[in-house]
Design an enzyme around this catalytic site. Structure first.
Site, PDB file in Angstrom:
ATOM      1  N   GLU A   1      38.239  41.164  47.468  1.00  0.00           N
ATOM      2  CA  GLU A   1      39.419  41.327  48.380  1.00  0.00           C
ATOM      3  C   GLU A   1      39.250  42.421  49.445  1.00  0.00           C
ATOM      4  OE1 GLU A   1      43.097  40.500  47.953  1.00  0.00           O
ATOM      5  OE2 GLU A   1      44.628  40.848  49.183  1.00  0.00           O
TER       6      GLU A   1
ATOM      7  N   ARG B   1      40.712  35.231  30.976  1.00  0.00           N
ATOM      8  CA  ARG B   1      41.335  34.566  31.269  1.00  0.00           C
ATOM      9  C   ARG B   1      40.744  33.548  30.920  1.00  0.00           C
ATOM     10  NH1 ARG B   1      45.373  35.609  35.994  1.00  0.00           N
ATOM     11  NH2 ARG B   1      43.734  37.200  36.513  1.00  0.00           N
TER      12      ARG B   1
HETATM   13  O1  LIG Z   1      38.695  32.436  43.002  1.00  0.00           O
HETATM   14  P1  LIG Z   1      39.196  34.126  43.076  1.00  0.00           P
HETATM   15  O2  LIG Z   1      39.620  35.024  43.858  1.00  0.00           O
HETATM   16  O3  LIG Z   1      37.546  35.011  42.101  1.00  0.00           O
HETATM   17  O4  LIG Z   1      40.019  34.879  41.442  1.00  0.00           O
HETATM   18  C1  LIG Z   1      40.438  34.346  40.697  1.00  0.00           C
HETATM   19  C2  LIG Z   1      40.346  35.156  39.393  1.00  0.00           C
HETATM   20  O5  LIG Z   1      40.525  35.699  39.163  1.00  0.00           O
HETATM   21  C3  LIG Z   1      41.391  36.056  38.170  1.00  0.00           C
HETATM   22  O6  LIG Z   1      40.342  36.925  37.087  1.00  0.00           O
HETATM   23  P2  LIG Z   1      40.338  38.475  37.391  1.00  0.00           P
HETATM   24  O7  LIG Z   1      38.938  39.069  37.726  1.00  0.00           O
HETATM   25  O8  LIG Z   1      41.768  38.946  37.018  1.00  0.00           O
HETATM   26  O9  LIG Z   1      40.420  39.129  36.099  1.00  0.00           O
HETATM   27  P3  LIG Z   1      41.197  38.752  34.554  1.00  0.00           P
HETATM   28  O10 LIG Z   1      40.652  36.869  34.060  1.00  0.00           O
HETATM   29  O11 LIG Z   1      39.992  39.320  33.482  1.00  0.00           O
HETATM   30  O12 LIG Z   1      42.504  38.796  34.510  1.00  0.00           O
HETATM   31  C4  LIG Z   1      41.027  34.692  37.333  1.00  0.00           C
HETATM   32  O13 LIG Z   1      41.500  34.391  35.484  1.00  0.00           O
HETATM   33  C5  LIG Z   1      39.839  34.258  38.251  1.00  0.00           C
HETATM   34  O14 LIG Z   1      38.826  33.880  37.205  1.00  0.00           O
HETATM   35  N1  LIG Z   2      47.961  34.341  42.820  1.00  0.00           N
HETATM   36  C1  LIG Z   2      47.027  35.059  41.113  1.00  0.00           C
HETATM   37  N2  LIG Z   2      48.025  34.412  40.308  1.00  0.00           N
HETATM   38  C2  LIG Z   2      47.049  35.463  39.029  1.00  0.00           C
HETATM   39  N3  LIG Z   2      45.605  34.873  38.790  1.00  0.00           N
HETATM   40  C3  LIG Z   2      45.235  35.519  40.010  1.00  0.00           C
HETATM   41  N4  LIG Z   2      43.635  35.541  40.647  1.00  0.00           N
HETATM   42  C4  LIG Z   2      43.419  35.826  41.749  1.00  0.00           C
HETATM   43  N5  LIG Z   2      44.815  36.178  42.021  1.00  0.00           N
HETATM   44  C5  LIG Z   2      45.830  35.364  41.430  1.00  0.00           C
END
Ligand SMILES: O=P(O)(O)OC[C@H]1O[C@H](OP(=O)(O)OP(=O)(O)O)[C@H](O)[C@@H]1O
Ligand SMILES: Nc1ncnc2[nH]cnc12
Length: 171
Positions: A95, A58
């Site tokens: 987590e 993302r």
């Molecule tokens: O601050 P944090 O606890 O690290 O969480 C935030 C991260 O989690 C999500 O990515 P995700 O790892 O779900 O991957 P994606 O973007 O591929 O969906 C979001 O896009 C951030 O990169």
């Molecule tokens: N609450 C949340 N919503 C969307 N993306 C996330 N990545 C980590 N926590 C999230």
């Protein structure tokens, strides 16, 4: 613009107790997407970045248009095993368990000022790992920009070495 109105909130996704911030509703609205990127540009430009970095997946959706808008290059940070050339890796705590992020070893010049952009700051683990990677390859991390910050998770505390900007906060 009221960006929070453009973000859909889905309770208990992907598991019970999580309030998921769904940015697909903002992204499909051209005016909102454009305004969000512009607002991030305004916040980040004073940090004088020479390069924009975005974590998969993302993060790409905001970091790449931001780089384009600023006329700067874009560097992807990817999950382990996706980048084809020599990489540097950083493992970080999720987590439950661990994950590893990588960047190409030759992605930045020594001392180059980089700004990292992601969609959302939660625990800060992703951004902490990304900043560590960038330091390992010789970058100067000049700041971090997010569309969304979940303030109650205190991700900023993990990133206290860097300037942090977020457009929308949830507490
Ligand atoms: O601050 P944090 O606890 O690290 O969480 C935030 C991260 O989690 C999500 O990515 P995700 O790892 O779900 O991957 P994606 O973007 O591929 O969906 C979001 O896009 C951030 O990169
Ligand atoms: N609450 C949340 N919503 C969307 N993306 C996330 N990545 C980590 N926590 C999230």
């Amino acid at each position: 613009m009221d960006f929070a109105r453009e973000i859909r909130v889905i309770e208990d996704f992907p598991k019970a107790g999580v309030s998921f911030k769904d940015i697909t509703t903002l992204l499909k609205n051209g005016r909102a997407y454009h305004a969000a990127v512009e607002a991030l540009v305004q916040a980040i430009a004073p940090w004088r970045p020479e390069l924009i970095v975005g974590p998969e997946a993302r993060g790409f959706l905001l970091a790449a248009p931001l780089a384009y808008a600023l006329g700067l290059g874009f560097v992807p940070v990817r999950k382990a095993g996706k980048l084809p050339a020599a990489t540097v890796a950083q493992t970080y705590a999720l987590e439950y368990g661990f994950d590893t992020l990588e960047v190409h070893a030759d992605a930045v010049r020594q001392g180059q000022r980089v700004v990292v952009v992601d969609d959302l700051l939660a625990t800060g683990g992703t951004m902490w790992a990304t900043a560590n990677l960038l330091r390992k390859v010789g970058a100067e991390v000049a700041g971090m920009g997010f569309l969304i910050e979940l303030t109650f998770l205190k991700g900023r505390d993990k990133l206290s070495d860097y300037p942090v900007f977020s457009l929308v906060q949830y507490d």
